[in-house]
Design a protein around this motif. Structure first.
Motif, short mmCIF file in Angstrom:
data_model
loop_
_atom_site.label_atom_id
_atom_site.label_comp_id
_atom_site.label_asym_id
_atom_site.label_seq_id
_atom_site.Cartn_x
_atom_site.Cartn_y
_atom_site.Cartn_z
N ILE A 26 -43.25 27.65 21.82
CA ILE A 26 -42.50 26.60 21.13
C ILE A 26 -42.78 26.66 19.63
O ILE A 26 -41.88 26.52 18.82
CB ILE A 26 -42.91 25.21 21.65
CG1 ILE A 26 -42.29 24.94 23.00
CG2 ILE A 26 -42.50 24.12 20.67
CD1 ILE A 26 -40.89 24.40 22.95
N GLU A 30 -39.98 27.13 16.88
CA GLU A 30 -39.72 26.12 15.84
C GLU A 30 -39.81 26.74 14.45
O GLU A 30 -39.07 26.36 13.55
CB GLU A 30 -40.70 24.94 15.98
CG GLU A 30 -40.47 24.08 17.22
CD GLU A 30 -39.12 23.36 17.21
OE1 GLU A 30 -38.67 22.92 16.14
OE2 GLU A 30 -38.49 23.27 18.29
N LYS A 33 -36.57 28.53 13.91
CA LYS A 33 -35.49 27.56 13.64
C LYS A 33 -35.59 27.03 12.22
O LYS A 33 -34.58 26.89 11.52
CB LYS A 33 -35.56 26.39 14.64
CG LYS A 33 -34.98 26.74 16.00
CD LYS A 33 -35.37 25.74 17.07
CE LYS A 33 -34.73 24.38 16.90
NZ LYS A 33 -35.05 23.50 18.06
N HIS A 41 -29.40 26.08 4.55
CA HIS A 41 -29.34 25.11 3.46
C HIS A 41 -28.99 25.82 2.14
O HIS A 41 -28.20 25.30 1.35
CB HIS A 41 -30.67 24.38 3.34
CG HIS A 41 -30.69 23.30 2.30
ND1 HIS A 41 -30.04 22.10 2.48
CD2 HIS A 41 -31.22 23.25 1.07
CE1 HIS A 41 -30.20 21.36 1.40
NE2 HIS A 41 -30.91 22.03 0.53
N GLN A 46 -23.91 22.99 6.67
CA GLN A 46 -24.39 21.72 7.22
C GLN A 46 -24.53 21.84 8.73
O GLN A 46 -23.69 22.41 9.40
CB GLN A 46 -23.40 20.61 6.92
CG GLN A 46 -23.20 20.35 5.44
CD GLN A 46 -22.24 19.18 5.23
OE1 GLN A 46 -22.61 18.03 5.40
NE2 GLN A 46 -21.01 19.49 4.91
N ARG A 47 -25.60 21.23 9.24
CA ARG A 47 -25.85 21.32 10.67
C ARG A 47 -25.17 20.18 11.41
O ARG A 47 -25.16 19.04 10.95
CB ARG A 47 -27.35 21.28 10.93
CG ARG A 47 -27.71 21.50 12.37
CD ARG A 47 -29.15 21.93 12.52
NE ARG A 47 -29.61 21.72 13.86
CZ ARG A 47 -30.88 21.63 14.21
NH1 ARG A 47 -31.82 21.75 13.31
NH2 ARG A 47 -31.22 21.43 15.46
N LEU A 48 -24.62 20.46 12.57
CA LEU A 48 -24.11 19.41 13.46
C LEU A 48 -24.40 19.83 14.89
O LEU A 48 -25.03 20.85 15.13
CB LEU A 48 -22.62 19.15 13.23
CG LEU A 48 -21.64 20.31 13.05
CD1 LEU A 48 -21.49 21.08 14.31
CD2 LEU A 48 -20.29 19.77 12.62
N ASN B 2 -28.02 19.21 -2.69
CA ASN B 2 -27.16 18.68 -1.63
C ASN B 2 -25.94 18.01 -2.24
O ASN B 2 -26.03 16.94 -2.81
CB ASN B 2 -27.91 17.63 -0.80
CG ASN B 2 -29.15 18.22 -0.15
OD1 ASN B 2 -29.07 19.24 0.52
ND2 ASN B 2 -30.29 17.59 -0.36
N LEU B 21 -22.35 15.32 17.29
CA LEU B 21 -23.30 14.75 16.34
C LEU B 21 -23.06 15.46 15.01
O LEU B 21 -23.23 16.67 14.91
CB LEU B 21 -24.71 14.99 16.85
CG LEU B 21 -25.79 13.99 16.46
CD1 LEU B 21 -25.38 12.56 16.74
CD2 LEU B 21 -27.07 14.31 17.20
N LEU B 22 -22.60 14.73 14.02
CA LEU B 22 -22.20 15.34 12.75
C LEU B 22 -23.40 15.43 11.80
O LEU B 22 -24.47 14.92 12.11
CB LEU B 22 -21.02 14.55 12.19
CG LEU B 22 -19.84 14.53 13.18
CD1 LEU B 22 -18.67 13.73 12.65
CD2 LEU B 22 -19.40 15.94 13.54
N PRO B 23 -23.22 16.12 10.65
CA PRO B 23 -24.40 16.42 9.82
C PRO B 23 -25.32 15.24 9.51
O PRO B 23 -26.54 15.38 9.60
CB PRO B 23 -23.77 17.01 8.56
CG PRO B 23 -22.57 17.74 9.07
CD PRO B 23 -22.02 16.83 10.14
N ILE B 26 -27.27 14.39 12.70
CA ILE B 26 -28.30 15.41 12.97
C ILE B 26 -29.52 15.19 12.09
O ILE B 26 -30.66 15.30 12.53
CB ILE B 26 -27.73 16.82 12.69
CG1 ILE B 26 -26.80 17.25 13.81
CG2 ILE B 26 -28.87 17.84 12.52
CD1 ILE B 26 -27.49 17.88 14.98
N ARG B 47 -46.69 20.63 22.51
CA ARG B 47 -45.29 20.66 22.92
C ARG B 47 -44.99 21.91 23.73
O ARG B 47 -45.47 22.99 23.43
CB ARG B 47 -44.41 20.62 21.67
CG ARG B 47 -42.94 20.52 21.99
CD ARG B 47 -42.16 20.04 20.79
NE ARG B 47 -40.77 20.34 20.94
CZ ARG B 47 -39.90 20.36 19.95
NH1 ARG B 47 -40.29 20.07 18.73
NH2 ARG B 47 -38.63 20.65 20.16
N LEU B 48 -44.18 21.77 24.75
CA LEU B 48 -43.67 22.92 25.48
C LEU B 48 -42.24 22.62 25.88
O LEU B 48 -41.68 21.58 25.53
CB LEU B 48 -44.55 23.26 26.69
CG LEU B 48 -45.06 22.16 27.60
CD1 LEU B 48 -43.94 21.51 28.37
CD2 LEU B 48 -46.05 22.73 28.60
N ALA B 49 -41.59 23.54 26.59
CA ALA B 49 -40.23 23.31 27.04
C ALA B 49 -40.09 23.80 28.47
O ALA B 49 -40.30 24.97 28.75
CB ALA B 49 -39.23 24.03 26.14
#
Lengths: 380, 380
Positions: A26, A30, A33, A41, A46-48, B2, B21-23, B26, B47-49
């Motif tokens: 993880i 992360e 990511k 950026h 932009q992230r959604l 930004n 879910l928009l920017p 998020i 944390r794990l998944a």
């Protein structure tokens, strides 16, 4: 302080093609990511998050499954002026596929994480410029991981569009075949070019190698915007179709492929920027003379390194002192921590020396605290 | 920097109960996840998944769906010594449910994000201490969000176990009913206590209010570890069962409920720590005298605020100067940015003054650059 309580490891097979991602895995994920978010950026993407409950699709050569949802989303926000563009939207989501051959772990799991990026421009000239910019951004991301990659021409396939490229790690376990021409430098997936000669200069001075596909880019044109009515108002107030691109980055696949390419038989290797922890400190065995004579040094060292730029939160103290140093050292190598510091007999001297093992360069140094901190500062 | 290119907003209904879910949404969600990660780190939770491809289950009162998978995971890593405990593992994952009443948006969507935490201890005394510690940690998280909450006794239900608590936001739209006793301070879900009198002191001095459940905790004991064989070796080398707890935090629900509780009819309100951006700067209208006379000030102000602790990346420049200041100001209020800075006519003076609107306190100030920066530093 990050203490190693129990070595849960990185991944664990739950059922064929389905993995538990354990704490170290993880952390690496992360980090990847976060690296991607930062690059996105920089290019004003932009992230959604689009809903995952869309019809299941075969993924084999169909990286991007949200073109329609995102084009539809854009079509629903009207009226859009030419001033709103370029627009770049991305998401990072779990996807699923019915994968028969899930033998390569994270590289081809049934559940996997992907970044999709969609771009919208007012005309083809701008769309082509965007396409180049995104390719550059993908190159930046892959360069930061420190593993050589190849960008090749690819078929547009089911997604369609005008032009397409793939990014590959070359590796024997790769399931794609790539053609490299030594004469004119052409690079392409053999899907579009055959394996006998270069499709560009017809030379037979070619090399064919296996590749692991880690990213895919498509310049789409107006294929989706036309049919889904994603339009904008131009300078004259007339309605025109947007020009699109779509781009995929296989996050869990990159993680799996990077580890696959770098690792040895018995030892994991991570790209330095993704290593779950950069440094592990191995404290003396309980009941040893080192334990008595170095009391408190592990904590002091931890605190000092943790304060260095780029190391905060990236250091782990293995004080499971019921285990021998040797056992913990081997385990640390197996897990792939790039820097392993052992508090051994030289740490009992008046000026305590620590054993720093640099795994990636296979070097061992004995350094005092200040030298050690200086060393970490300089390699940052 | 930004820049606000196109106001895509926060969430958008895709189909009943399913949201894009928009920017901005998020960003709020990522802030909440990061706040939770930090709190989990403080209590040494890793944390794990776990794979999402587990059988679908009804979620109504069955928050935690991975007890068996995680207990099984632990059982498979043997032998575990008593020295490895306490062990705390959590994950943040998307879950799905077949939700008929999806009218409350993110509060009860069909796809939602949850944090599950599982704890393992060697005996009941330690398990109880862990339980208290996690409850304290959940209180910290909810306190940081700045919305009053109530911790109430709850039924153990399908999950089972020895004791259970819920955390609620009290709100008319809440679907749970909570009983508060004014006599002995008892607080409980009416599921376990009825609505007529306090189950603890039998007083009828009670208040019943609606609540939105945002977290749930269970002290499980050895219910799962026994049946799934999650054991450890105690000090004498004997095998014993682990004592477990499990804990859920509804991430997308907290986001939805917080906004629901705080917002006005026409204006969103975010908990300050979750606001997608803290500050928006509205630049002058294109072609106005302010645009000419304040040229470059927007960028300078942006760069200065962006350097302040806690504001980096949390500031947005709305230079869509084809729109009037008024239109952009109203839009900024609708989106819920806590601080709106307008570059208006007073910014054309020799010592430029900026209009700072503090939405949460409904105050307006005219401040020069240094006063503005000092103001942001002081409220950090």
């Amino acid at each position: 302080m990050n203490r190693l309580m129990l070595d849960l490891g990185i991944i664990k097979l739950a059922s064929p093609g389905i993995f538990h991602l354990l704490p170290l895995g993880i952390r690496a994920l992360e980090k990847l990511k976060s690296l991607i978010d930062k690059e996105m950026h920089k290019i004003n993407a932009q992230r959604l998050a689009l809903p995952a409950l869309t019809p299941a699709e075969l993924w084999e050569k169909n990286w991007l499954t949200h073109e329609e949802a995102i084009t539809d989303l854009l079509a629903s926000i009207a009226p859009l002026s030419y001033k709103n563009f370029p627009l770049r939207l991305y998401q990072i989501t779990s996807k699923y596929r019915d994968e028969m051959k899930s033998r390569f772990g994270l590289m081809r799991g049934r559940q996997f994480l992907m970044k999709d990026l969609y771009t919208f421009d007012i005309d083809m000239e701008n769309a082509e410029q965007t396409y180049s910019e995104i390719i550059k951004s993908y190159e930046n991301i892959l360069t930061k991981l420190g593993i050589g990659f190849s960008q090749v021409l690819a078929a547009t396939g089911n997604i369609g569009g005008l032009i397409s490229h793939e990014f590959h790690y070359t590796a024997d376990v790769g399931e794609d075949k790539l053609l490299f021409c030594s004469n004119c430098n052409y690079k392409g997936n053999v899907e579009i070019s055959g394996q006998d000669y270069c499709p560009q200069c017809k030379s037979t001075k070619i090399i064919v190698r296996n590749g692991i596909e880690v990213a895919h880019t498509f310049l789409l044109g107006d294929k989706y915007s036309k049919s889904l009515n994603a339009t904008y108002l131009d300078r004259n107030g007339s309605i025109a179709n947007l020009q699109m691109g779509c781009y995929g980055l296989g996050i869990s696949r990159i993680l799996g492929a990077a580890v696959e390419v770098l690792s040895l038989e018995q030892e994991l290797r991570w790209p330095l920027v993704l290593a779950p922890y950069k440094v592990v400190i191995i404290a003396p065995k309980g009941g040893s003379k080192e334990e008595v004579l170095t009391s408190g040094l592990d904590q002091e060292l931890y605190d000092n390194i943790d304060k260095l730029d780029g190391y905060t939160g990236n250091i782990l103290l293995d004080d499971r002192n019921h285990l021998t140093i040797g056992k913990r050292y081997l385990e640390a190598r197996r897990m792939g921590y790039p820097y392993i510091i052992v508090i051994g007999s030289k740490a009992t001297e008046t000026n305590p020396l620590y054993e720093l093992n640099e795994i990636l360069t296979n070097k061992q140094h004995f350094l005092d605290k200040n030298e050690l901190l200086q060393h970490f500062r300089s390699i940052q």
